[in-house]
Write a protein that holds these residues in place. Structure first.
Motif, PDB file in Angstrom:
ATOM      1  N   CYS A  17       0.441   4.030  -2.735  1.00  0.00           N
ATOM      2  CA  CYS A  17      -0.161   5.293  -2.311  1.00  0.00           C
ATOM      3  C   CYS A  17       0.789   6.244  -1.589  1.00  0.00           C
ATOM      4  N   CYS A  19      -5.250   8.178  -1.613  1.00  0.00           N
ATOM      5  CA  CYS A  19      -4.044   7.608  -2.180  1.00  0.00           C
ATOM      6  C   CYS A  19      -3.332   8.665  -3.022  1.00  0.00           C
ATOM      7  N   ASP A  20      -2.036   8.811  -2.802  1.00  0.00           N
ATOM      8  CA  ASP A  20      -1.229   9.729  -3.597  1.00  0.00           C
ATOM      9  C   ASP A  20      -0.514   8.916  -4.678  1.00  0.00           C
ATOM     10  N   ALA A  21      -1.184   8.729  -5.798  1.00  0.00           N
ATOM     11  CA  ALA A  21      -0.632   7.916  -6.885  1.00  0.00           C
ATOM     12  C   ALA A  21       0.142   8.753  -7.898  1.00  0.00           C
ATOM     13  N   ARG A  79       0.835  -1.202   0.000  1.00  0.00           N
ATOM     14  CA  ARG A  79       0.000   0.000   0.000  1.00  0.00           C
ATOM     15  C   ARG A  79       0.870   1.253   0.000  1.00  0.00           C
TER      16      ARG A  79
END
Length: 141
Positions: free
Chosen positions: A42, A52-54, A38
């Motif tokens: 993310c 989530c920082d994708a 994770r």
């Protein structure tokens, strides 16, 4: 999760035959693998349900992309560790002789050794890539 693993090792230390502790340690490694995966997908988002920082996966120019890739390798390592622990529980006495321990101990030693280049890569990349960026970490870390 490392605390859980440490407690199970202490429970096995007295050689009382608590083989079910391999399962507990294997499950702890699986949970760590999920957390690392994770984090790879993310980033360090807190609380975990906040989103989530994708963004690093979208652009190759993002300085954080190599760290996300290293997290994938760390996840594979944790999965291999869990597999080895569960395999040791399943194959009781596999390869045990008066001179050698369980075969999974030999395998897990190599799995643990694989963590050294992963941590070294993180260390070097933090110095090289994150210096003078907004992602630079303080001296405390």
């Amino acid at each position: 999760m490392q605390f859980v693993s440490a407690c199970t090792l202490l429970a096995q230390w007295d050689k009382s035959g608590r083989d079910h502790m391999y399962v507990v340690r294997g499950c702890a490694s699986l949970v760590r693998a999920i957390v690392v995966l994770r984090t790879s997908a993310c980033g360090r988002v807190f609380p975990p349900w906040a989103g989530c920082d994708a963004e690093p996966w979208r652009g190759h120019e993002n300085v954080r992309l190599p760290f996300r890739c290293i997290h994938v390798l760390a996840c594979v390592r944790q999965l291999a560790n869990a597999w080895s622990l569960l395999n040791q529980y399943h194959l009781v006495g596999d390869g045990v002789t008066p001179d050698n321990g369980h075969r999974q101990l030999w395998i897990r030693a190599r799995i643990r050794l694989a963590g050294v280049p992963i941590q070294l890569a993180r260390f070097v990349l933090k110095i090289v890539l994150l210096d003078d960026t907004r992602y630079e970490r303080g001296d405390v870390e």
